[in-house]
Design a protein around this motif. Structure first.
Motif, PDB file in Angstrom:
ATOM      1  N   THR A 185      64.159 109.953  33.259  1.00  0.00           N
ATOM      2  CA  THR A 185      65.036 110.886  32.544  1.00  0.00           C
ATOM      3  C   THR A 185      66.344 110.123  32.274  1.00  0.00           C
ATOM      4  OG1 THR A 185      66.180 111.756  34.495  1.00  0.00           O
ATOM      5  CG2 THR A 185      64.081 112.811  33.891  1.00  0.00           C
ATOM      6  N   SER A 186      67.278 110.803  31.615  1.00  0.00           N
ATOM      7  CA  SER A 186      68.571 110.175  31.355  1.00  0.00           C
ATOM      8  C   SER A 186      69.356 109.927  32.642  1.00  0.00           C
ATOM      9  CB  SER A 186      69.398 111.043  30.409  1.00  0.00           C
ATOM     10  OG  SER A 186      69.596 112.331  30.985  1.00  0.00           O
ATOM     11  N   ALA A 187      68.958 110.609  33.733  1.00  0.00           N
ATOM     12  CA  ALA A 187      69.638 110.428  35.022  1.00  0.00           C
ATOM     13  C   ALA A 187      68.994 109.332  35.871  1.00  0.00           C
ATOM     14  CB  ALA A 187      69.636 111.746  35.794  1.00  0.00           C
ATOM     15  N   MET A 188      67.973 108.663  35.331  1.00  0.00           N
ATOM     16  CA  MET A 188      67.274 107.608  36.065  1.00  0.00           C
ATOM     17  C   MET A 188      67.505 106.270  35.360  1.00  0.00           C
ATOM     18  SD  MET A 188      64.933 106.551  38.413  1.00  0.00           S
ATOM     19  CE  MET A 188      63.669 107.740  38.868  1.00  0.00           C
ATOM     20  N   PRO A 189      68.500 105.483  35.777  1.00  0.00           N
ATOM     21  CA  PRO A 189      68.694 104.170  35.150  1.00  0.00           C
ATOM     22  C   PRO A 189      67.491 103.278  35.412  1.00  0.00           C
ATOM     23  CG  PRO A 189      70.020 104.356  37.138  1.00  0.00           C
ATOM     24  CD  PRO A 189      69.424 105.716  36.902  1.00  0.00           C
ATOM     25  N   VAL A 190      67.111 102.510  34.407  1.00  0.00           N
ATOM     26  CA  VAL A 190      65.968 101.608  34.525  1.00  0.00           C
ATOM     27  C   VAL A 190      66.456 100.183  34.298  1.00  0.00           C
ATOM     28  CG1 VAL A 190      63.684 101.015  33.646  1.00  0.00           C
ATOM     29  CG2 VAL A 190      64.405 103.420  33.711  1.00  0.00           C
TER      30      VAL A 190
ATOM     31  N   GLN B 289      60.306 100.388  25.262  1.00  0.00           N
ATOM     32  CA  GLN B 289      60.263 101.467  24.271  1.00  0.00           C
ATOM     33  C   GLN B 289      59.693 102.743  24.874  1.00  0.00           C
ATOM     34  OE1 GLN B 289      61.673 101.531  21.292  1.00  0.00           O
ATOM     35  NE2 GLN B 289      62.451  99.470  21.781  1.00  0.00           N
ATOM     36  N   GLU B 290      58.754 102.605  25.798  1.00  0.00           N
ATOM     37  CA  GLU B 290      58.210 103.775  26.486  1.00  0.00           C
ATOM     38  C   GLU B 290      59.310 104.503  27.260  1.00  0.00           C
ATOM     39  OE1 GLU B 290      53.818 101.710  27.283  1.00  0.00           O
ATOM     40  OE2 GLU B 290      55.245 101.968  28.929  1.00  0.00           O
ATOM     41  N   VAL B 291      60.225 103.734  27.853  1.00  0.00           N
ATOM     42  CA  VAL B 291      61.343 104.330  28.585  1.00  0.00           C
ATOM     43  C   VAL B 291      62.301 105.035  27.630  1.00  0.00           C
ATOM     44  CG1 VAL B 291      63.373 103.816  30.012  1.00  0.00           C
ATOM     45  CG2 VAL B 291      61.192 102.685  30.493  1.00  0.00           C
ATOM     46  N   ARG B 292      62.662 104.361  26.545  1.00  0.00           N
ATOM     47  CA  ARG B 292      63.603 104.951  25.583  1.00  0.00           C
ATOM     48  C   ARG B 292      63.046 106.215  24.959  1.00  0.00           C
ATOM     49  NH1 ARG B 292      67.424 105.925  25.583  1.00  0.00           N
ATOM     50  NH2 ARG B 292      68.140 105.837  23.425  1.00  0.00           N
TER      51      ARG B 292
END
Length: 631
Positions: free
Chosen positions: A534-539, A557-560
């Protein structure tokens, strides 16, 4: 883990004991204590044994001791990392035995018969405790250690060394022990099995003898050290000592020689740095350069005089390690198979020992440890040898450690003393040592040309300068850390040899910032972990310019697409640019097979600055210890 210091002299040993505890603080602890024999310096004293304990830092213990004006010529001290029983004053060492007495009878501490400190774990303590309780010994702690104090008292018959020798025959598990008795004020005895213990010798006008779990504790007191071996017992007085093996056979100076050991006390000074971890991150160019100093060419003899014979007789590699050292082994697997073309298996040491394995006695067993005393890794090494493995090698930072002594071959890294609990320079120097091993095996197995091996070595020798350039990225990493401070979770991704680097980055972040962090091979995202994004999970993505780059970009891209925010460590020419939801730090250069050594540096800095921003104890994270000397 726990730290032991003990001494017997003709003068006050309390300052030496306190200084020793301070030297050992880097190992991690949650309580500390000191016990002395008051009659050892003042023969008219009838107070006997006296102790002071604290669940605070050693500085607080010193305040208590100063207030009590404690002085003695015989004493023991300890820092405890809790195993049996929570951190508390009652569970802190030293432990006393008052002999059998009615439970309702409150005994004054000056009446204690035995004072004892212990590192390790007594596995059969429950059985022994029931036996001793039946003899009216009263237990005041939840520890396994108190059992040992009562057991020694129960067999004492006027000679403390004989009592210790008899008691140790009943102990199962691991121990380093230092013991005093009320009736023998000028005597200190010790024993070791599965946990390190050294003897420090001071000669001259003020002779003295000391016991410690680490030579570092005696830095500035003596550099004359005897390393006790498995099963040894030692009997100390101010001007003399005796060492026997477990069967009571005397050991001479040829069997247990005095060695001159430089404990590098200066390494314990912070100098201009705020924390030891920060200092050790920035020491990595020097540590790597020192590790490679004498490597002018690749040859088996880098690993010992017998290396050529061992290398000729192996057909595979088995790596055993724990924690950060395990991750260095995972990186080495990629190198060994890609460059040396030798099948390699990597196992967590604490798991290997307890499963049914099929030994391949032509395998080279490689154990990796910063201290050379890691209990699980030592146990795994001994298990491998019991299965018939004779080709053993350690990559280790301590030349005098048990692991070095028990392996046929060794490569000693030169990281220097590492005090921060979260390993940094030990990890990168391990990688350097493992890369040298890869090249030596490639040479021995003729899987690379002489020209190729020379080019690999040339690249490795450039690594200290390359690391220095990566350290210059610190301001950009601090900017990332400001965002991570607000996070509760983080995900790290890597592919190939950089997947273990992602694992190491996640470990560093969770160790010192207490942010929950996990690492995955990037290709595994779609098999489950993507549900967490999610937007709260930095990768955090380790993105070298290698053959897997395009696959990695697809994973990003899967993350974005799920609203995730990416923090990317990218090599030049990767075509990964800063944009909405993508933060990029550009690495100074791509470094081929050695790229993992460079990419771990920003991850160390990210963990450090995130922890700094959160206000955690960077060098002594909660619940952790530096040297894991118990299973």
């Amino acid at each position: 883990m726990c730290g032991i210091v003990g001494g017997v002299a003709h003068q006050d040993v309390v300052p030496v004991l306190l200084q020793g505890l301070q030297r050992l603080e880097y190992r991690g602890y949650d309580s500390c204590g000191l016990a002395v024999h008051t009659a050892s310096l003042n023969p008219t004293s009838d107070q006997g044994l006296h102790r002071t304990r604290s669940t605070a830092r050693v500085a607080q213990l010193q305040t208590q001791i100063d207030a009590e004006n404690l002085q003695a010529a015989t004493g023991i001290a300890h820092t405890r990392w809790a195993t049996h029983g929570a951190p508390s004053v009652d569970n802190a060492h030293p432990h006393f035995s008052f002999g059998p007495h009615p439970k309702e009878q409150k005994m004054p501490e000056s009446a204690a018969h035995i004072a004892l400190v212990h590192n390790g774990i007594i596995e059969n303590y429950e059985v022994l405790r029931r036996e001793l309780e039946a003899k009216n010994y009263i237990f005041t702690s939840d520890t396994d250690t108190e059992v040992v104090a009562h057991l020694i008292d129960s067999v004492y018959n006027g000679d403390l060394f004989d009592a210790l020798k008899e008691a140790t025959t009943r102990l199962h598990g691991a121990y380093a022990l230092a013991v005093m008795h009320r009736d023998e004020p000028h005597r200190l005895v010790g024993a070791r099995a599965g946990s390190p213990l050294v003897l420090g010798v001071v000669t001259g006008d003020a002779p003295a003898h000391y016991l410690a779990s680490d030579a570092m504790a005696l830095s500035g007191v003596t550099d004359q050290i005897i390393y006790l071996e498995e099963g040894d017992l030692v009997d100390l007085q101010a001007g003399k000592y005796w060492i026997t093996d477990a069967q009571g056979r005397p050991l001479n100076t040829e069997q247990r020689p005095v060695q001159t050991v430089q404990a590098f006390a200066a390494a314990a000074e912070l100098e201009p740095y705020q924390h030891y971890m920060q200092k050790e991150i920035f020491e990595q160019p020097r540590a790597l350069a020192d590790t490679l100093t004498d490597v002018l060419e690749i040859s088996p003899e880098l690993f010992g005089d017998a290396a050529h014979r061992h290398f000729n007789d192996i057909d595979s590699v088995l790596i055993l390690a724990c924690g950060t050292s395990y991750y260095s082994g995972l990186v080495a697997k990629y190198w060994l198979e890609a460059i040396a073309k030798i099948p390699t298996q990597v196992e967590i040491a604490s798991e290997y020992r307890y499963r049914e394995s099929v030994p391949t006695t032509k395998a080279l067993v490689v154990v990796i440890s910063q201290s050379g005393e890691t209990a699980d890794t030592l146990a795994a090494l001994r298990h491998a040898k019991s299965l018939g493995h004779v080709h053993t090698l350690t990559v280790c930072n301590v030349a005098t450690s048990t692991m070095v002594r028990e392996c046929a071959l060794a490569y000693i890294t030169r990281a220097g003393v590492e005090i921060g609990v979260a390993s940094t320079k030990a990890f990168t120097t391990q990688l350097a040592g493992l890369y040298l091993l890869t090249l030596a095996l490639a040479q021995n197995k003729h899987t690379q040309s002489d020209e190729s091996i020379a080019q690999h070595l040339h690249s490795l020798r450039h690594i200290p300068a390359a690391v220095q350039a990566v350290l210059a990225l610190e301001p950009q990493i601090i900017s990332w850390a400001r965002s991570f401070i607000r996070m509760d979770n983080a995900l790290f991704l890597g592919r190939g040899a950089h997947y273990p680097i992602a694992l190491e980055g996640a470990l560093k972040l969770k160790e010192i910032s207490y942010i929950h962090a996990e690492a995955y091979p990037a290709g595994e995202l779609k098999h489950g972990p993507l549900a967490l994004v999610t937007s709260a999970m930095p990768v955090v993505v380790v993105a070298p310019n290698d053959a897997l780059l395009e696959k990695l970009k697809s994973n990003m891209q899967e993350v974005r697409a799920r609203g995730g925010v990416l923090y990317v460590l990218a090599d030049a020419h990767t075509s990964i640019e800063n944009s909405e939801g993508i933060h990029v730090i550009r690495m100074p250069e791509h470094y081929g097979a050695l790229s993992p050594i460079l990419h771990v540096i920003p991850l160390q800095l990210l963990a450090y600055h995130t922890a700094l921003g959160k206000g955690t104890d960077v060098d002594k994270p909660r619940n952790l210890a530096k040297s894991v000397t118990v299973e």
